[in-house]
Design a protein around this motif. Structure first.
Motif, mmCIF file in Angstrom:
data_model
loop_
_atom_site.group_PDB
_atom_site.id
_atom_site.type_symbol
_atom_site.label_atom_id
_atom_site.label_comp_id
_atom_site.label_asym_id
_atom_site.label_seq_id
_atom_site.Cartn_x
_atom_site.Cartn_y
_atom_site.Cartn_z
ATOM 1 N N GLY A 32 -10.432 -61.965 -38.435
ATOM 2 C CA GLY A 32 -11.316 -61.312 -39.387
ATOM 3 C C GLY A 32 -10.561 -60.332 -40.267
ATOM 4 N N HIS A 33 -11.260 -59.776 -41.221
ATOM 5 C CA HIS A 33 -10.611 -58.932 -42.229
ATOM 6 C C HIS A 33 -9.859 -57.761 -41.619
ATOM 7 N N LEU A 34 -10.350 -57.198 -40.535
ATOM 8 C CA LEU A 34 -9.701 -56.034 -39.936
ATOM 9 C C LEU A 34 -8.892 -56.380 -38.689
ATOM 10 N N ASP A 35 -8.537 -57.636 -38.534
ATOM 11 C CA ASP A 35 -7.593 -58.052 -37.496
ATOM 12 C C ASP A 35 -6.193 -57.788 -38.038
ATOM 13 N N PRO A 36 -5.457 -56.803 -37.498
ATOM 14 C CA PRO A 36 -4.171 -56.436 -38.096
ATOM 15 C C PRO A 36 -3.149 -57.553 -38.090
ATOM 16 N N SER A 37 -3.228 -58.473 -37.138
ATOM 17 C CA SER A 37 -2.279 -59.582 -37.122
ATOM 18 C C SER A 37 -2.530 -60.536 -38.286
ATOM 19 N N MET A 38 -3.766 -60.503 -38.844
ATOM 20 C CA MET A 38 -4.084 -61.306 -40.021
ATOM 21 C C MET A 38 -3.485 -60.691 -41.276
ATOM 22 N N PHE A 39 -3.553 -59.365 -41.399
ATOM 23 C CA PHE A 39 -3.050 -58.691 -42.596
ATOM 24 C C PHE A 39 -1.588 -59.044 -42.866
ATOM 25 N N ALA A 40 -0.786 -59.065 -41.815
ATOM 26 C CA ALA A 40 0.650 -59.290 -41.968
ATOM 27 C C ALA A 40 1.055 -60.734 -41.701
ATOM 28 N N ALA A 41 0.089 -61.604 -41.457
ATOM 29 C CA ALA A 41 0.355 -63.017 -41.188
ATOM 30 C C ALA A 41 1.344 -63.184 -40.034
ATOM 31 N N PHE A 42 1.135 -62.397 -38.965
ATOM 32 C CA PHE A 42 2.012 -62.506 -37.804
ATOM 33 C C PHE A 42 1.834 -63.863 -37.119
ATOM 34 N N MET A 43 2.889 -64.294 -36.445
ATOM 35 C CA MET A 43 2.776 -65.518 -35.662
ATOM 36 C C MET A 43 1.938 -65.239 -34.416
ATOM 37 N N PRO A 44 1.437 -66.276 -33.750
ATOM 38 C CA PRO A 44 0.614 -66.080 -32.550
ATOM 39 C C PRO A 44 1.327 -65.230 -31.503
ATOM 40 N N GLY A 45 0.567 -64.326 -30.907
ATOM 41 C CA GLY A 45 1.090 -63.504 -29.829
ATOM 42 C C GLY A 45 1.663 -62.175 -30.264
ATOM 43 N N VAL A 46 1.780 -61.938 -31.582
ATOM 44 C CA VAL A 46 2.356 -60.688 -32.073
ATOM 45 C C VAL A 46 1.242 -59.690 -32.393
ATOM 46 N N LEU A 47 1.301 -58.543 -31.730
ATOM 47 C CA LEU A 47 0.379 -57.436 -31.989
ATOM 48 C C LEU A 47 -1.087 -57.827 -31.816
ATOM 49 N N GLU A 48 -1.355 -58.654 -30.847
ATOM 50 C CA GLU A 48 -2.747 -59.022 -30.586
ATOM 51 C C GLU A 48 -3.495 -57.828 -30.004
ATOM 52 N N LEU A 49 -4.698 -57.564 -30.521
ATOM 53 C CA LEU A 49 -5.524 -56.476 -30.024
ATOM 54 C C LEU A 49 -6.484 -56.973 -28.947
ATOM 55 N N THR A 50 -6.922 -56.048 -28.131
ATOM 56 C CA THR A 50 -7.834 -56.360 -27.038
ATOM 57 C C THR A 50 -9.290 -56.190 -27.477
ATOM 58 N N VAL A 51 -10.181 -56.589 -26.612
ATOM 59 C CA VAL A 51 -11.608 -56.372 -26.855
ATOM 60 C C VAL A 51 -11.891 -54.880 -27.006
ATOM 61 N N GLU A 52 -11.255 -54.055 -26.175
ATOM 62 C CA GLU A 52 -11.444 -52.613 -26.268
ATOM 63 C C GLU A 52 -10.970 -52.082 -27.619
ATOM 64 N N GLU A 53 -9.959 -52.725 -28.201
ATOM 65 C CA GLU A 53 -9.430 -52.315 -29.493
ATOM 66 C C GLU A 53 -10.142 -52.984 -30.663
ATOM 67 N N GLY A 54 -11.233 -53.678 -30.374
ATOM 68 C CA GLY A 54 -12.113 -54.126 -31.443
ATOM 69 C C GLY A 54 -12.117 -55.605 -31.763
ATOM 70 N N ILE A 55 -11.194 -56.397 -31.224
ATOM 71 C CA ILE A 55 -11.220 -57.839 -31.479
ATOM 72 C C ILE A 55 -12.175 -58.470 -30.485
ATOM 73 N N ALA A 56 -13.314 -58.924 -30.990
ATOM 74 C CA ALA A 56 -14.375 -59.402 -30.102
ATOM 75 C C ALA A 56 -15.017 -60.651 -30.685
ATOM 76 N N ASN A 57 -15.150 -61.673 -29.843
ATOM 77 C CA ASN A 57 -15.740 -62.952 -30.247
ATOM 78 C C ASN A 57 -16.862 -63.324 -29.293
ATOM 79 N N GLY A 58 -18.018 -63.637 -29.835
ATOM 80 C CA GLY A 58 -19.147 -64.017 -29.003
ATOM 81 C C GLY A 58 -19.907 -62.814 -28.481
ATOM 82 N N VAL A 59 -21.095 -63.084 -28.027
ATOM 83 C CA VAL A 59 -22.027 -62.027 -27.652
ATOM 84 C C VAL A 59 -21.482 -61.119 -26.557
ATOM 85 N N ASP A 60 -20.905 -61.703 -25.508
ATOM 86 C CA ASP A 60 -20.470 -60.895 -24.366
ATOM 87 C C ASP A 60 -19.322 -59.962 -24.740
ATOM 88 N N GLU A 61 -18.322 -60.478 -25.453
ATOM 89 C CA GLU A 61 -17.203 -59.623 -25.853
ATOM 90 C C GLU A 61 -17.657 -58.534 -26.810
#
Length: 417
Positions: free
Chosen positions: A153-182
């Motif tokens: 999403g727009h505020l996913d920092p790994s998206m802003f810099a086009a990082f490769m998978p696994g770089v600077l991934e944020l947690t659910v606690e840090e705001g990256i959340a998908n689906g109702v439960d997360e």
């Protein structure tokens, strides 16, 4: 009360005039009496200790409803800060950002959503606590904790810099959340640790590398979960939203406040009016944001979107939308917040309406009644400018006096009796 030679007396601010923001009028002279952290009188003869501000004009402390004090500022390398700056560095840099914001006359701000790696710490909550305790100078902060956004999403920092998978991934606690439960867990985590509102990313943005700026990110079901969790706990929800359809869905799902809204159409604007929702402006960045070093795809997106910001703002004002001032600093530099007020007037809002957007409307947005006016009983958040802002809004760029909660943080005037 302050102890004076003749007994217990209040403090008086004396100036050439003061602005009644409700009436949109200049009152002469400007006499405001302060006892402790409150305004106890307007007008009459000065009493007790007098701070003479000469030809200045008094205003209630201004409010910025979208800043991120933990980003930007002196010494930051924007291209590398995501991987260079640990949480301690960000907080220390934010001390300067907070001080500059306060000295610019902005006594209350919403820190609208972290989207950096923090290990789960809510840095804006910590900054607010330090300011409230008097350890550092800064505005009153209404913190949102981490912004809630989907993967990519727009505020996913790994998206802003086009990082490769696994770089600077944020947690659910840090705001990256998908689906109702997360999403429920992420919102509840922010509330648990001190967030006073929830920020959600509802659509793409100018600097999004993934998709159209107006495209809706979360499903309606997911948006309703965010609203449900926040509203049950008495918190409002602010949504980064550009696209007209995304705005309509956000309003329909119960979002309280739209941030930006550059691409709104007449129907979306009318929905804001009909449902008594807020719009936070952030129009200055459409003039001042430097995208010259951004990838061409983002430069092209800015060239298409930014001109529409002026049209949508004017339409929203004319329709009667509740507009509150927000800068999206550091999209414009911290301490230059008043540039937003100047842009709003240049784009068609009357100065009186702009001052209300930065005071009483903003106070309504954060659901407080103790600030935004120069009136008896209000918190003594008071600033002075060198002229009448109802005639020349640009004087708000040159604040010469700042009082927050009855304490003076800036005084460029020599005569203090």
């Amino acid at each position: 009360m302050r102890q004076g030679a003749g007994g217990l007396v209040p403090l008086t601010l004396k100036a050439a005039g003061l602005v009644d923001v409700d009436a949109g009028e200049l009152v002469r002279p400007g006499i405001v009496k302060v006892d402790g952290d409150r305004i106890v009188g307007i007008g009459g003869s000065p009493e007790g200790e007098v701070i003479d501000l000469g030809d200045a004009v008094l205003l209630p402390g201004l409010m910025d409803m979208e800043v991120n004090l933990l980003m930007g500022g002196r010494g930051e390398n924007p291209g590398l800060s995501q991987v260079q700056d640990d949480p301690a560095t960000r907080v220390l840099r934010a001390v300067g950002n907070a001080r500059r914001t306060l000295r610019a006359g902005f006594t209350t701000v919403r820190n609208l959503g972290l989207f950096v790696k923090t290990g789960g710490y809510l840095l804006d909550v910590a900054l607010a606590k330090a300011i409230d305790a008097g350890w550092i100078d800064g505005p009153r902060i209404v913190p949102a904790g981490h912004a809630i956004t989907p993967t990519g999403g727009h505020l996913d920092p790994s998206m802003f810099a086009a990082f490769m998978p696994g770089v600077l991934e944020l947690t659910v606690e840090e705001g990256i959340a998908n689906g109702v439960d997360e999403i429920r867990k992420s919102v509840r985590y922010q509330i648990k640790h001190g967030a006073q509102l929830i920020k959600v990313c509802c659509s793409g943005g100018v600097m999004s590398l993934t998709g159209e700026a107006g495209a809706q990110h979360y499903s309606d079901e997911e948006l309703r979960v965010i609203v449900d969790e926040a509203h049950r706990r008495g918190l409002r929800v602010a949504a980064h939203t550009h696209g007209a359809d995304a705005v309509k869905h956000a309003v329909d799902c119960g979002i309280d406040c739209i941030e930006h809204g550059f691409l709104m159409d007449d129907e979306a604007i009318q929905m804001l009016v009909d449902n008594d929702r807020f719009l936070v402006t952030t129009r200055r960045l459409a003039q001042a944001m430097d995208v010259s070093k951004a990838p061409k795809v983002l430069q092209d997106k800015a060239a298409e979107m930014f001109p529409k910001a002026e049209t949508s703002l004017r339409a929203a004002y004319e329709a009667g939308v509740k507009i509150a001032v927000g800068t999206d600093a550091p999209a414009i530099p911290h301490g230059k917040n008043a540039d937003e007020l100047v842009t709003l007037v240049e784009w068609g809002m009357p100065p009186a309406a702009v001052l209300r957007a930065a005071t009483v409307v903003a106070a309504d947005l954060i659901n407080v009644g103790d600030r935004g006016r120069l009136a008896e009983g209000q918190v003594a958040d008071i600033i002075a400018v060198p002229g009448n802002p109802l005639q020349d809004i640009a004087v708000t760029r040159d604040v010469t006096f700042v009082m927050k909660g009855g304490k003076v943080f800036r005084n460029e005037h020599a005569n203090t009796n």
